[in-house]
Design a protein around this motif. Structure first.
Motif, short mmCIF file in Angstrom:
data_model
loop_
_atom_site.label_atom_id
_atom_site.label_comp_id
_atom_site.label_asym_id
_atom_site.label_seq_id
_atom_site.Cartn_x
_atom_site.Cartn_y
_atom_site.Cartn_z
N SER A 101 2.35 -18.60 5.09
CA SER A 101 0.92 -18.61 4.88
C SER A 101 0.44 -17.42 5.08
O SER A 101 -0.59 -17.01 4.35
CB SER A 101 0.45 -19.76 5.28
N SER A 102 0.99 -16.64 6.25
CA SER A 102 0.28 -15.35 6.41
C SER A 102 0.73 -13.98 5.52
O SER A 102 0.39 -12.89 5.69
CB SER A 102 0.73 -15.06 7.76
N LEU A 103 1.65 -14.46 4.59
CA LEU A 103 2.05 -13.46 3.46
C LEU A 103 1.74 -13.79 2.15
O LEU A 103 2.09 -12.91 1.34
CB LEU A 103 3.69 -13.36 3.71
N SER A 104 1.41 -15.05 1.84
CA SER A 104 0.97 -15.50 0.34
C SER A 104 0.05 -14.47 -0.17
O SER A 104 -0.60 -13.91 0.32
CB SER A 104 0.61 -16.70 0.41
N GLY A 105 0.33 -14.29 -1.71
CA GLY A 105 -0.63 -13.60 -2.55
C GLY A 105 -0.32 -12.07 -2.42
O GLY A 105 -1.19 -11.37 -2.59
N ASN A 106 0.73 -11.82 -2.07
CA ASN A 106 1.63 -10.42 -2.20
C ASN A 106 2.80 -10.54 -3.07
O ASN A 106 3.90 -10.56 -2.43
CB ASN A 106 1.87 -9.97 -0.88
N THR A 128 -0.30 -1.70 21.69
CA THR A 128 0.78 -2.47 22.26
C THR A 128 0.17 -3.79 22.64
O THR A 128 1.01 -4.60 22.99
CB THR A 128 1.73 -1.61 23.16
N ASN A 129 -1.13 -3.84 22.82
CA ASN A 129 -1.67 -5.09 23.52
C ASN A 129 -2.06 -6.01 22.38
O ASN A 129 -2.67 -7.24 22.56
CB ASN A 129 -2.76 -4.86 24.25
N LEU A 130 -1.74 -5.54 21.16
CA LEU A 130 -2.31 -6.52 20.00
C LEU A 130 -1.72 -7.82 20.06
O LEU A 130 -0.43 -7.99 20.07
CB LEU A 130 -2.09 -5.86 18.57
N GLN A 131 -2.55 -8.84 19.91
CA GLN A 131 -2.12 -10.17 20.01
C GLN A 131 -2.37 -10.98 18.37
O GLN A 131 -1.60 -11.59 17.76
CB GLN A 131 -2.75 -11.10 20.80
N THR A 132 -3.62 -10.49 17.83
CA THR A 132 -4.14 -11.35 16.51
C THR A 132 -4.54 -10.28 15.54
O THR A 132 -5.32 -9.53 15.93
CB THR A 132 -5.41 -12.14 16.74
N VAL A 133 -3.75 -10.19 14.46
CA VAL A 133 -4.40 -9.27 13.44
C VAL A 133 -4.78 -9.93 11.99
O VAL A 133 -3.63 -10.80 11.71
CB VAL A 133 -3.19 -8.12 13.19
N ASP A 134 -5.79 -9.93 11.41
CA ASP A 134 -6.00 -10.49 10.08
C ASP A 134 -6.48 -9.66 9.13
O ASP A 134 -7.75 -9.11 9.25
CB ASP A 134 -7.10 -11.60 10.37
N LEU A 135 -5.62 -9.22 8.15
CA LEU A 135 -6.30 -8.02 7.26
C LEU A 135 -6.34 -8.86 5.85
O LEU A 135 -6.14 -8.28 4.81
CB LEU A 135 -5.14 -6.92 7.08
N SER A 136 -6.18 -10.21 5.76
CA SER A 136 -6.26 -10.84 4.56
C SER A 136 -7.30 -10.67 3.58
O SER A 136 -8.28 -10.52 4.20
CB SER A 136 -6.00 -12.38 4.85
N TYR A 137 -7.08 -11.00 2.39
CA TYR A 137 -8.20 -10.73 1.47
C TYR A 137 -8.80 -9.47 1.42
O TYR A 137 -10.13 -9.36 1.58
CB TYR A 137 -9.27 -11.89 1.72
N LEU A 168 -10.23 -7.95 10.11
CA LEU A 168 -10.70 -7.33 9.02
C LEU A 168 -10.76 -7.86 7.72
O LEU A 168 -11.03 -7.44 6.71
CB LEU A 168 -10.06 -6.03 8.90
N SER A 169 -10.48 -9.13 7.67
CA SER A 169 -10.26 -9.94 6.47
C SER A 169 -11.52 -10.02 5.60
O SER A 169 -12.68 -9.82 6.01
CB SER A 169 -9.73 -11.44 6.80
N HIS A 170 -11.40 -10.53 4.43
CA HIS A 170 -12.40 -10.71 3.39
C HIS A 170 -13.18 -9.44 3.48
O HIS A 170 -14.42 -9.49 3.34
CB HIS A 170 -13.20 -11.95 3.62
N ASN A 171 -12.81 -8.35 2.70
CA ASN A 171 -13.69 -7.05 2.81
C ASN A 171 -12.62 -6.45 1.51
O ASN A 171 -12.04 -7.24 0.72
CB ASN A 171 -13.23 -6.08 3.92
N SER A 172 -13.02 -5.37 1.08
CA SER A 172 -12.43 -4.64 0.05
C SER A 172 -11.42 -3.38 0.54
O SER A 172 -11.68 -2.10 -0.10
CB SER A 172 -13.37 -4.07 -0.84
N LEU A 173 -11.12 -3.43 1.80
CA LEU A 173 -10.19 -2.24 2.17
C LEU A 173 -9.24 -2.08 1.43
O LEU A 173 -8.36 -2.93 1.13
CB LEU A 173 -10.15 -2.55 3.89
N PHE A 231 -0.23 -12.52 12.56
CA PHE A 231 -0.39 -11.20 11.60
C PHE A 231 -0.36 -11.66 10.24
O PHE A 231 0.32 -11.94 9.82
CB PHE A 231 0.81 -10.30 11.77
N ASN A 232 -1.58 -11.60 9.70
CA ASN A 232 -2.11 -12.18 8.30
C ASN A 232 -2.51 -11.01 7.51
O ASN A 232 -3.32 -10.38 7.70
CB ASN A 232 -3.23 -13.30 8.55
N ILE A 233 -1.41 -10.83 6.44
CA ILE A 233 -1.61 -9.84 5.44
C ILE A 233 -1.92 -10.55 3.99
O ILE A 233 -1.58 -10.08 2.87
CB ILE A 233 -0.42 -8.84 5.39
N SER A 234 -2.24 -12.00 3.90
CA SER A 234 -2.10 -12.64 2.79
C SER A 234 -3.43 -12.21 1.78
O SER A 234 -4.31 -11.35 2.32
CB SER A 234 -2.47 -14.03 3.11
#
Length: 967
Positions: free
Chosen positions: A558-563, A506-515, A489-494, A535-538
């Motif tokens: 790097s998955s946490l930067s910008g917080n 429970t099957n999650l492998q890759t999550v990208d919520l960055s930007y 879901l990265s690069h939105n305004s959520l 798991f990217n929340i940068s």
């Protein structure tokens, strides 16, 4: 079994005498008994084969002529048999059919079946038979009608004598390793109806004379290395129904004579180099059901005559340079199921009439389509709403809103509208797609929020909505999408917080919520996601501490930067309610330890947090251990002169040893030879002879009287609290392990206060020095590949002995004079009193960057896969020439994360060591890098074992073995 074999051989010795009495009885029965003696029957399928019977006609898999009682058919398909095909078969002189398919038979065809004059059908497919086919195998095949050797391991050339089998109707040699040219006289077999030589290593051109094979119905030559043009004579084979020349290197134009093949229902020319346009005459092949011309060099518009193919079910013209639009005449192809025209230069709008057909797959991706898709989708019929499985129109220039009518396609499993210019919101009707597996709407201009009932799409496995203008919260209903493995879901305004509902996926492998604009804290329950690898929340506004345990113990910074309000060990910032860490390590300290982590020498006062790999609570244990080691080492130094001076030698049973009653003397054991340490012992006290220090102690070089050098590791006392018996038992086990890529352990010395391990001396220095300290000539690509492969082989050998290394790093890899790597410190962790992960961590903390993430998680078992992780880091270090962890002025660069990011951005070649410049083969270097990343997977079960790694490396170096390269 052996006694049975001997017995039957003795019977055969008198078979000449017996034959005169009752040949019909004994030849067949004894032949089958001898055949049985050469094979293994683990499932007992041949229990009915009893040598005391009067006839074999009632035996399992055996059929006889009811008049003569002679064996005419032996059918043992799928019996689970192994072993070799013995000569007992040759006794079955009336055999007409021999079928041994789907077993585990091995060996070669050591004799000619031509001796069986009545044999018509031979099926040896799906076994493990190999070697070349004997030259005389087809010397006499007047009665042979069908032969299949498919899916075995046969090699060499196909014998030219094959062309003498004039009555042969079916020939299947597919799925082997045959090489060389096709037999020049292959078309002399005028009775040939089916020819399958696919999936081999054949090369050259199709021999002339194919027009003479006028009985040919099927010809399969796919997945070889054939070249040249398809001979025009193929048009004379008027009975042809199936032609598959795919995955070769054919060139030129598609021969126009093919238009005469009006009975042909399958034409597959995929992945060749055919030129010109899709021919207009293709419409004359009116029986075509499958037409695949994909991945060629075809250009120009598609012919209107395609509409004449009313039996057509599959049309694949993808990956060419076709222009224009899809001819509307195709609406007449009422049986069409698949239309795939991706990666061309098609223009215009998405054809609305296309959705009036009962299609299952529509792929127009990567073209130049434009306009609104709403009108096109409105043409959907009730039948097509129930049939369409795949709709991919990504990477075009489509505009307008996503039509809500898409939600009416109840059968849809894959929907990709990404990389267009679609606007508006995601329609609520998406919730109706109960079968949807993949939804990709990324890289558009979508607005609004994620539908509240997105969770009703209960089969969703991948949801990709990145690079849009979406806002609002993530709906809690997403928890119902339990199959979800990838959420981007990265690069939105959520906005809002990360929902606790994620913890139920429970099957999650890759999550990208960055930007985005997420806030609040991360739910602690996320630590229970066992399959999470990214798991990217940068670049959000998330605050507070991270979940404790699991994946989050080793999450990349790097998955946490910008917080700015995030805190905790992973971001090197203490949380307000947590006491500061009691210890930090300065990577720029003046420690002379060659195993310490290398850094850029120009930077000072950089604080290294080790909590990314080791729990914070272990820090206190480490500092206490350091103090204890220092005190005990001081004691050891005070006793060293006495112990070292006490070296003597006497003979022993299998070992050289020196037990003595002197309290200051110790026990010296050499596993081979009878060296004299009277000179070398004093070197232990000489600082100039010290080679380095590591987690288990210091290493010294000692020269024996015979001029031979050995390396002596003086173990720190605190690493050895085992008893002498335990110590000796473990060391002797290690002394028995020999491999060309392991540093050999030659002996040991024991006193209660001093323990020494005596190793072979390797003169070339460490891999660390070769990569990071040697100036001038650097390691070539071939040298680096040899090193990687050698390390892999040594680890595979250790793992086969049930030994985990635990301490892989480039300073523990030595290079001998021939450039071969030798892994040092193998199995030293076995000398510890217990394999506690915190004790291990304190011993090998200098291997930071190589340590598998499971070291930081108590609930994950430490296995050989932690060595695989360290090997993966070593692979990346060798290829890139960079250290596993590098410390900048205000940043920490983790090699694995850096390379993985480069791969995702399509610039992985830039990661190869600049010292190699252009002197490396990308087709080897890039797969090796990818292998390194696979080995460093966060989840241990996702890493290959070392035997698989060796197979992959050998395939990368020699991709000509008939298999695909690593991608």
């Amino acid at each position: 079994m052996r006694s049975l074999f001997v017995h039957t051989v003795l019977l055969l010795l008198v078979v000449g005498q017996v034959r005169s009495l009752n040949p019909s009885l004994n030849d067949d029965l004894l032949g089958l008994i001898v055949f049985k003696a050469d094979i293994q029957d683990p499932d007992g399928k041949l229990e009915s084969w009893n040598e005391d019977d009067n006839s074999p006609c009632g035996w399992m898999g055996v059929r006889c002529n009811p008049r003569s009682n002679r064996v005419t058919e032996l059918n043992l398909d799928g019996f689970g048999l192994s072993g070799r095909i013995g000569r007992g078969i040759l006794q079955l002189q009336f055999l007409r059919k021999l079928s041994l398919a789907k077993n585990n038979l091995t060996g070669s065809l050591a004799f000619s079946l031509a001796q069986l004059e009545n044999l018509r059908v031979v099926d040896l497919s799906q076994n493990n038979l190999g070697g070349p086919i004997p030259g005389n195998f087809f010397s006499q095949c007047g009665s042979l009608r069908s032969i299949s050797l498919a899916n075995n391991k046969f090699s060499g050339h196909i014998p030219d004598r094959l062309s003498s089998c004039f009555t042969l109707a079916t020939l299947n040699f597919s799925g082997n390793q045959f090489s060389g040219l096709l037999p020049s006289g292959i078309w002399d077999m005028q009775g040939l109806r089916s020819l399958d030589l696919s999936s081999n290593l054949l090369e050259g051109e199709i021999p002339k004379g194919i027009e003479g094979a006028n009985n040919l119905r099927e010809i399969h030559l796919e997945k070889n290395r054939l070249t040249g043009e398809v001979p025009a004579g193929i048009g004379n084979c008027l009975l042809l129904r199936s032609i598959d020349f795919s995955d070769n290197s054919f060139s030129g134009f598609i021969p126009s004579t093919m238009q005469m093949l009006t009975l042909c229902n399958n034409l597959n020319l995929h992945k060749n180099s055919f030129l010109g346009e899709v021919p207009e005459w293709i419409g004359d092949m009116k029986s075509l059901e499958s037409l695949d011309l994909s991945e060629n060099r075809l250009s120009g518009p598609m012919p209107i005559s395609l509409g004449k193919l009313q039996s057509l079910k599959l049309l694949n013209l993808s990956k060419n340079s076709l222009s224009g639009s899809l001819p509307e005449s195709i609406i007449n192809c009422v049986n069409l199921v698949v239309v795939d025209v991706n990666q061309n230069f098609l223009t215009g709008k998405l054809p609305s009439w296309l959705f009036g057909l009962s299609l299952q797959k529509v792929d127009f991706s990567e073209n130049n389509l434009n306009g609104n898709i709403d009108a096109s989708v409105k043409s959907l019929t009730d039948h097509s709403r129930r049939s369409l499985l795949v709709l991919d129109i990504s990477n075009n220039s489509l505009t307008g809103e996503i039509p809500s009518a898409l939600g009416d396609i109840s059968s849809l499993q894959y929907l990709n509208l990404s990389r267009n210019s679609l606007t508006g919101g995601i329609p609520d009707s998406i919730k109706n797609l109960k079968a949807l597996d993949v939804l990709d709407l990324s890289n558009n201009q979508l607005t609004g929020s994620i539908p509240m009932k997105i969770g009703d799409a209960v089969s969703l496995r991948k949801l990709w909505l990145e690079k849009n203008f979406l806002s609002g919260d993530i709906p809690a209903s997403i928890e119902k999408c339990t199959p979800l493995t990838s959420l981007i879901l990265s690069h939105n305004s959520l906005t809002g917080s990360i929902p606790v509902a994620f913890a139920k996926l429970t099957n999650l492998q890759t999550v990208d919520l960055s930007y985005n604009k997420f806030s609040g804290t991360l739910p602690k329950q996320l630590a229970n996601l066992a399959h999470l690898i990214s798991f990217n929340i940068s670049h959000n506004q998330v605050q507070g501490d991270l979940p404790a345990g699991g994946f989050f113990n080793t999450i990349s910074p790097s998955s946490l930067s910008g917080n700015p309000s995030l805190c905790g060990a992973a971001v090197n910032k203490s949380c307000p309610a947590v006491l500061p860490k009691p210890i930090v390590l300065n990577p720029n300290s003046s420690d002379s330890n060659p195993d310490s982590i290398p850094v850029n020498p120009g930077h000072k006062k950089i604080i290294l947090s080790i909590s990314a790999l080791i729990a914070i609570g272990a820090a206190a244990t480490i500092i206490i251990g350091v103090i204890a080691i220092t005190v005990l080492n001081l004691r050891v130094r005070s006793t060293t002169p006495h112990s070292a001076a006490a070296f003597t030698l006497s003979g022993g049973d299998g070992f050289s040893s020196s037990p003595t009653s002197d309290g200051n003397s110790g026990k010296l054991v050499m596993f081979s030879g009878d060296p004299d340490f009277s000179t070398g012992a004093h070197a232990l006290l000489n600082k100039d002879c010290e080679l380095g220090r590591g987690g288990f102690g210091a290493v010294y070089r000692t020269v024996l009287k015979d001029g031979r050098s050995v390396a002596i590791k003086k173990l720190t006392v605190s690493s050895l609290v085992k008893s002498q018996d335990d110590f000796e038992r473990e060391v002797k086990k290690l002394g028995k392990i020999h491999h060309r890529n392991l540093v050999a352990l030659e002996g040991y010395y024991w006193t209660p206060s001093l323990q020494l391990l005596i190793y072979e001396f390797v003169s070339g220095g460490s891999l660390y020095k070769q990569l990071h300290e040697v100036s001038g000539n650097s390691l070539s690509w071939n040298e680096r590949f040899t090193i990687i492969l050698g390390i892999a082989k040594s680890l595979a050998h250790l793992h086969h002995q049930n030994i985990i290394h635990y301490n892989l790093k480039s300073s523990n890899i030595l290079i001998d004079s021939s450039g071969e790597p030798k892994v040092a410190d193998s199995g030293l962790a076995r000398l510890l009193p217990m394999l506690d992960r915190y004790i291990l961590s304190s011993k090998i903390q200098s291997a930071l960057g190589y340590m598998a993430p499971e070291f930081g998680c108590k609930t994950v078992k430490i296995t050989e896969k932690c060595d695989v992780y360290g090997f993966g880091v070593l692979v990346l270090e060798v290829v890139t020439g960079r250290r596993p962890v590098e410390y900048m002025e205000d940043d920490v660069v983790v090699l694995c994360d850096m390379v993985r990011g480069a791969l995702e951005e399509g610039r992985v070649e830039d990661c190869v060591d600049e010292k190699l410049r252009d002197k490396f083969p990308p087709d080897e270097a890039i797969p090796v890098i990818k292998l390194g990343l696979i080995c460093t997977s966060q989840v241990p079960s996702n890493r290959p074992d070392m035997a698989e790694v060796i197979n992959i490396l050998e395939l990368i170096r020699c991709p000509s073995e008939g298999q695909e390269e690593l991608v």
